[in-house]
Design a protein around this motif. Sequence first.
Motif, PDB file in Angstrom:
ATOM      1  N   LEU A  53     -17.250   6.131   1.023  1.00 40.56           N
ATOM      2  CA  LEU A  53     -17.692   5.199  -0.005  1.00 40.56           C
ATOM      3  C   LEU A  53     -19.111   5.504  -0.477  1.00 40.56           C
ATOM      4  CD1 LEU A  53     -16.189   1.992   1.609  1.00 40.56           C
ATOM      5  CD2 LEU A  53     -15.368   3.134  -0.465  1.00 40.56           C
TER       6      LEU A  53
ATOM      7  N   CYS B 217       0.839  -1.207   0.000  1.00 43.54           N
ATOM      8  CA  CYS B 217       0.000   0.000   0.000  1.00 43.54           C
ATOM      9  C   CYS B 217       0.873   1.255   0.000  1.00 43.54           C
ATOM     10  CB  CYS B 217      -0.997  -0.043   1.159  1.00 43.54           C
ATOM     11  SG  CYS B 217      -2.378   1.118   0.948  1.00 43.54           S
TER      12      CYS B 217
ATOM     13  N   GLN C  85      -7.551  -8.068  -0.108  1.00 44.93           N
ATOM     14  CA  GLN C  85      -8.146  -6.985   0.682  1.00 44.93           C
ATOM     15  C   GLN C  85      -7.509  -5.654   0.267  1.00 44.93           C
ATOM     16  OE1 GLN C  85     -10.489  -8.376   2.080  1.00 44.93           O
ATOM     17  NE2 GLN C  85      -9.931 -10.172   3.290  1.00 44.93           N
TER      18      GLN C  85
ATOM     19  N   ARG D 159     -11.579   6.126  -3.742  1.00 47.30           N
ATOM     20  CA  ARG D 159     -11.081   5.077  -2.860  1.00 47.30           C
ATOM     21  C   ARG D 159     -11.553   3.700  -3.310  1.00 47.30           C
ATOM     22  NH1 ARG D 159      -8.809   4.326   1.966  1.00 47.30           N
ATOM     23  NH2 ARG D 159      -8.561   6.567   2.287  1.00 47.30           N
ATOM     24  N   GLU D 160     -10.653   2.731  -3.181  1.00 46.43           N
ATOM     25  CA  GLU D 160     -10.979   1.327  -3.399  1.00 46.43           C
ATOM     26  C   GLU D 160     -10.901   0.626  -2.047  1.00 46.43           C
ATOM     27  OE1 GLU D 160      -9.718  -2.178  -6.541  1.00 46.43           O
ATOM     28  OE2 GLU D 160      -8.122  -0.959  -5.666  1.00 46.43           O
ATOM     29  N   CYS D 161     -11.964  -0.067  -1.664  1.00 48.15           N
ATOM     30  CA  CYS D 161     -12.007  -0.677  -0.344  1.00 48.15           C
ATOM     31  C   CYS D 161     -12.804  -1.974  -0.382  1.00 48.15           C
ATOM     32  CB  CYS D 161     -12.623   0.288   0.671  1.00 48.15           C
ATOM     33  SG  CYS D 161     -12.441  -0.196   2.397  1.00 48.15           S
TER      34      CYS D 161
ATOM     35  N   GLN E 106     -14.755   3.924   6.682  1.00 44.63           N
ATOM     36  CA  GLN E 106     -14.778   4.671   5.431  1.00 44.63           C
ATOM     37  C   GLN E 106     -16.150   4.671   4.764  1.00 44.63           C
ATOM     38  OE1 GLN E 106     -11.506   2.524   3.750  1.00 44.63           O
ATOM     39  NE2 GLN E 106      -9.995   3.710   4.889  1.00 44.63           N
TER      40      GLN E 106
ATOM     41  N   THR F  68     -10.556  -5.839   7.526  1.00 48.02           N
ATOM     42  CA  THR F  68     -11.174  -5.244   6.344  1.00 48.02           C
ATOM     43  C   THR F  68     -12.569  -4.713   6.665  1.00 48.02           C
ATOM     44  OG1 THR F  68      -9.930  -6.732   4.902  1.00 48.02           O
ATOM     45  CG2 THR F  68     -11.863  -5.664   3.946  1.00 48.02           C
TER      46      THR F  68
ATOM     47  N   THR G 105      -7.683  -1.187   0.700  1.00 47.46           N
ATOM     48  CA  THR G 105      -8.199   0.102   1.153  1.00 47.46           C
ATOM     49  C   THR G 105      -7.137   1.150   0.823  1.00 47.46           C
ATOM     50  OG1 THR G 105      -8.947   1.433   3.035  1.00 47.46           O
ATOM     51  CG2 THR G 105      -7.375  -0.333   3.532  1.00 47.46           C
ATOM     52  N   HIS G 106      -7.454   2.020  -0.133  1.00 43.70           N
ATOM     53  CA  HIS G 106      -6.488   3.051  -0.516  1.00 43.70           C
ATOM     54  C   HIS G 106      -7.189   4.142  -1.305  1.00 43.70           C
ATOM     55  CE1 HIS G 106      -5.950   1.779  -4.876  1.00 43.70           C
ATOM     56  NE2 HIS G 106      -6.594   0.745  -4.370  1.00 43.70           N
TER      57      HIS G 106
ATOM     58  N   TYR H 266     -12.240  -1.429   8.395  1.00 39.62           N
ATOM     59  CA  TYR H 266     -11.903  -0.326   7.486  1.00 39.62           C
ATOM     60  C   TYR H 266     -13.122   0.106   6.670  1.00 39.62           C
ATOM     61  CZ  TYR H 266      -7.007   0.451   8.348  1.00 39.62           C
ATOM     62  OH  TYR H 266      -5.818   0.843   8.926  1.00 39.62           O
ATOM     63  N   LEU H 267     -13.942  -0.843   6.267  1.00 36.88           N
ATOM     64  CA  LEU H 267     -15.173  -0.477   5.566  1.00 36.88           C
ATOM     65  C   LEU H 267     -16.066   0.379   6.460  1.00 36.88           C
ATOM     66  CD1 LEU H 267     -16.059  -3.793   3.701  1.00 36.88           C
ATOM     67  CD2 LEU H 267     -15.710  -1.561   2.625  1.00 36.88           C
TER      68      LEU H 267
END
Length: 255
Positions: free
Chosen positions: A219, A110, A160, A131-133, A215, A208, A162-163, A211-212
């Motif tokens: 999202l 990452c 997985q 963002r991709e998550c 964020q 993961t 998240t960035h 983090y979802l």
Amino acid sequence: MTHTASSPARPVEPPRLAIFKTGDSFADVVAEHGDFEDLFSARLDGFRRRGGVIEVIDVRRQPLPAISDQDGVMVTGSHAMVSDREAWSEALKPWLREALDCGLPMFGVCYGHQLMAEAFGGSAGYHPRGRECGTRTLTLTEAGRGDPLFGALPDAFAAQLTHAQSALSRPEAATVLAANDHDPNQALRYGPAQYSVQFHPEFTVQVTAAYLAHQRDILVAQDEDVEALERSVVETPEASSLLDAFALTLFDRRS
């Protein structure tokens, strides 16, 4: 006849793997699951069982080690942004370039992926699609299928992610090993044993999911179906296997 006793062979020292810590996770993630370096270490069971030595170096606060003192390096993710060009981050770039020239095995994740891409001649910044998550499917390239590390993975595998930032352009000499429709540079190889990945092989399902949750608002603003993303989170054993597989190659180099 005089016989000279031969000296016993010295045991080969176990390899030393440095984990370069570049940031901290969310406080609740750290409390429940550990920080980035703990998540990395948890994926290195085979390396530890064989006697491999792991050292965590917080590169934001500690001096960078001598390259000759390391057998391999992993660079963690971070909530920092490479484009902010913080002093500690910029200071790591010439170290990474020298390490590449010396052939030191490296594996960035990452933030580490983006930083290595920039250090070696590419660029990193905010992804134009946002963002991709969550758990996403990546596909190996032809080069990835033939790579000694990535070639053990199936052609398509879950990972997985998240960035918000990505390696927007890869260094001229870099080889793409895996991609998806969001990011064509999900995994790069810069030399025989120098790799970086945009995804998080250290993340578990629980991390993961956390983090979802953190964020969610971002999202939703991107018109992502967060509930669908939450339902689709699964374990990613193939992606997670890369960390230990990389670390175990260090034994071959010490023999």
